[in-house]
Enzyme design. Structure first.
Site, short mmCIF file in Angstrom:
data_model
loop_
_atom_site.label_atom_id
_atom_site.label_comp_id
_atom_site.label_asym_id
_atom_site.label_seq_id
_atom_site.Cartn_x
_atom_site.Cartn_y
_atom_site.Cartn_z
N CYS A 94 -16.69 -1.35 11.58
CA CYS A 94 -16.26 0.59 10.77
C CYS A 94 -17.99 0.33 10.42
CB CYS A 94 -15.44 0.38 9.56
SG CYS A 94 -15.11 2.13 9.58
N CYS A 100 -16.07 3.33 2.94
CA CYS A 100 -15.06 3.59 2.55
C CYS A 100 -14.55 3.06 2.17
CB CYS A 100 -14.46 4.04 3.83
SG CYS A 100 -12.32 4.97 4.51
N CYS A 103 -9.97 0.49 3.77
CA CYS A 103 -10.26 -1.10 4.52
C CYS A 103 -10.70 -1.83 3.84
CB CYS A 103 -9.91 -1.17 5.11
SG CYS A 103 -9.33 -0.30 7.11
N CYS A 217 -11.98 6.29 12.36
CA CYS A 217 -11.29 5.60 11.97
C CYS A 217 -10.53 4.12 13.27
CB CYS A 217 -9.94 5.80 11.25
SG CYS A 217 -9.58 5.34 9.89
N GLN A 341 7.70 4.91 9.20
CA GLN A 341 6.62 3.17 8.07
C GLN A 341 5.27 3.57 9.70
OE1 GLN A 341 6.13 1.20 7.00
NE2 GLN A 341 8.95 0.47 6.25
N TYR A 370 17.53 2.13 -0.65
CA TYR A 370 16.22 2.60 -0.71
C TYR A 370 16.38 2.74 0.73
CZ TYR A 370 15.65 0.13 -5.32
OH TYR A 370 15.32 0.26 -6.67
N GLU A 391 19.62 6.52 -0.84
CA GLU A 391 18.79 6.84 -1.49
C GLU A 391 18.95 8.14 -1.83
OE1 GLU A 391 14.86 7.34 -1.93
OE2 GLU A 391 15.33 6.32 -0.02
N ASP A 439 15.03 -2.56 0.27
CA ASP A 439 13.49 -1.86 0.51
C ASP A 439 13.21 -1.21 -0.61
OD1 ASP A 439 11.39 -1.81 1.26
OD2 ASP A 439 11.85 -0.65 3.96
N CYS A 466 7.30 -4.34 -0.41
CA CYS A 466 5.69 -4.00 -0.55
C CYS A 466 4.87 -4.49 -1.33
CB CYS A 466 5.57 -2.25 0.39
SG CYS A 466 6.03 -1.51 -1.23
#
Length: 511
Positions: A94, A100, A103, A217, A341, A370, A391, A439, A466
């Site tokens: 990139c 940036c 990433c 990107c 997602q 969730y 939820e 989740d 996550c």
């Protein structure tokens, strides 16, 4: 250690920058060995035993750095030169990677990224969760979604053995990566600013709210790049103003673009600081003419001085309220504010592993805490007897119900509320779960939900995470409550970033 300025030669250094007893101080230069990498992707080095975090440095490297900031236990340094490079170092493709903040790992070979992400999970399980992990995993290189293990794949040996004697530790598998770890994102959320040349849009520079204008990107779908570029150009032509965070004035805050990988449909959401859009008809006409794949143009109004992207009011300016996409065989309606997602290929891998660990035969009752817009619930419903999803966000439950109807799935029930309140109520109604799937957001499970799971005593718990640190914390509580973690599989949902998802499989410990 080599220093250009030693402590004895720096008598003019300001007092706040120097902490007594440290081997380095602000503005010192040193050559150090990088021995690891922290969860932010910064190299971890030692200067006479003192820890320095160095952005851009990789484990195994010898680097020359300049100390930027010191604290009692650790400090931060800037990478000046690479004296000896790691074999895992590559040239970031990139052109704005160094500016940036989107990433963090493009300078690291992809196979090394996957190995580091597994180690990050292992370190958190052992240090935070105080859990025992088995040795190195079997080698399973990067694999695309279409080659991933799904619900019908042969179960690993540890699943067959789970009902027997307890393993002496958790099997943490190699990270499931992508064959092509680029152009994977189906959603772009681009902040808009202004320069002398007019509207700019891109990502924030590392550690700031200064926008780096971006035309392409490499982790975004190519169509997202094209849409953002065209919308900026049309905005400049029409004299649209950009929102200024400091003054609270200006109109356009963000351009949000969603692309459905399977159907090709696209949605644009213009996030504005006010109800009225000047030249709205002209803008819509130009977008429709230049971007025929766009089937939905929406406006979201956010007049609050906040860094939250969306406001409370969303309206359709033209076209459909939703776009449609698939994960596996399940069809989803995606609205302007739906959570969906962002890496559909790896989502299929993640959910396939979730179904595998749930060990469904078609008869089980499953609770999905969730549940969001029902993505995991509907995946599970293809293999379970009955699925209950809960939820706390009402709009998400509306989307979940619509998605169940869209797929003709009648064995799914969704309810609005906090999991720790709704699930006990379900139990009082006689609903007993064979499997509970969680989740949660990055902060992990609510402690009350974990207590509820321990009271419900399902045969299996599948934890989709996550955040490795909160995963480790919550697994510790479940283990202390009578469960055993059999396996954890990291999944690379966000290549070239420091984020890693994991799926953990727990069973009731019968010992």
């Amino acid at each position: 250690m080599n220093k250009r300025h030693s402590r004895r030669n720096s008598g003019r250094r300001s007092t706040p920058a120097a902490i007594a007893g440290l081997p380095v101080a602000k503005n010192d230069e040193a050559v150090i060995d990088i021995i690891g990498m922290n969860h932010d992707g910064e190299g971890v080095g030692r200067a006479e035993g003192y820890t320095l975090f160095v952005a851009g440095a990789l484990p195994g490297e010898k680097v020359r750095v300049k100390v930027l900031k010191t604290k009692k236990q650790y400090g931060y340094a800037k990478l000046l030169d690479i004296v000896q490079a790691s074999p895992d170092r590559i040239a970031a493709p990139c052109p704005i990677y160094d500016q940036c903040g989107g990433c963090q790992l493009q300078h690291m070979d992809y196979a090394a990224q996957l190995a580091w992400k597994r180690q990050l999970v292992v370190d958190n399980l052992t240090r935070i969760g105080k859990l025992q992990v088995l040795g190195e995993p079997e080698l399973r290189g990067p694999q695309a979604a279409d080659g991933a293990e799904g619900a019908d794949a042969a179960a690993p040996a540890s699943i067959a053995a789970a009902g027997g004697a307890a393993q002496q530790g958790i099997q943490v598998h190699a990270t499931l990566g992508m064959n092509e770890p680029w152009r994977y994102r189906n959603k772009a959320q681009v902040p808009i600013g202004v320069t002398e040349g007019g509207l700019v849009g891109g990502f924030y520079a590392r550690g700031s709210h200064r926008i780096i204008d971006m035309e392409t990107c490499l982790i975004q779908h190519e169509h997202n790049d094209e849409v953002v570029a065209r919308v900026k150009a049309i905005g400049r032509k029409l004299g649209i103003t950009a929102y200024d965070e400091e003054t609270g004035k200006g109109l356009l805050r963000h351009v949000v673009v969603k692309v459905a990988f399977r159907t090709g449909e696209m949605m644009i959401v213009l996030v504005t600081n006010g109800d009225k859009i000047p030249h709205a008809d002209e803008w819509i006409s130009e977008i429709r003419e230049q971007l025929p794949s766009v089937v939905s143009i929406c406006q979201n109004v956010n007049t609050k001085q906040t860094n939250v992207i969306f406001g409370d009011v969303t309206r359709v300016l033209w076209g459909s309220e939703v776009i449609y996409d698939y994960i596996g065989d399940v069809k989803f309606a995606i609205s302007a504010r739906s959570f969906y997602q962002v890496n559909p290929a790896q989502t299929e891998v993640l959910y396939g592993k979730t179904v595998e660990y749930a060990q469904l035969t078609g008869k089980e009752t499953v609770i999905d805490a969730y549940c969001g817009i029902g993505t995991i619930s509907l995946f599970l419903a293809q293999h379970a007897g009955k699925v209950y999803g809960v939820e706390i966000v009402p709009e998400a439950i509306e989307d979940a119900r619509r998605n169940a109807e869209l797929n003709g799935m009648s064995n799914v029930t969704f309810e609005v509320g906090a999991s720790e309140d709704v699930i006990p109520a379900w139990k009082e109604q006689g609903i007993e779960a064979d499997v509970i799937v969680v989740d949660p957001p990055r902060k992990g499970c609510d402690p009350k939900l974990l207590e509820t799971i321990l009271e419900m005593k399902p045969e299996r718990v599948v934890y989709v995470s996550c955040n490795p640190s909160t995963l480790a914390r919550d697994l510790r509580m479940l283990e202390d409550g009578g469960y055993r973690t059999v396996e954890v599989t990291p999944v690379d949902m966000f290549p070239h970033t420091v984020h890693v998802e994991s799926v953990a499989w727990l069973v009731k410990d019968r010992l």
